[in-house]
Scaffold this motif. Sequence first.
Motif: not given
Length: 111
Positions: A58-70, A72-78
Amino acid sequence: MKALDIRITSMYPPGSQGGTRAYASATIDGCFAVRGIKVVEGGRDGLFVSMPSRKTQDGYKEVCFPVTAEFREQLHGAVLDAYHQAIAMAQMPPTQQAASEQIPTTLGQQM
């Protein structure tokens, strides 16, 4: 509070690898690891972080994703902070690089 350890595993010059500038790995509290995180150069916002994905029928699927927006922001910033730190290290003269090799190249943050 959990510890977040980010390592930049490889870097590429601008314009190569289809916009991918680097690959990173994240270890959360020393017990959960995410490999294959990409730092991608794109569009109007500059650099962004792309989580690992795999191709399906069906296309690309994320294997792993952050559970909360907070988180996600911490991980992406780091990840972006670690990338900028790796760029700064790569641009140092060789004499300074040898002296700074004793400093860890990972970015540990408290969440």
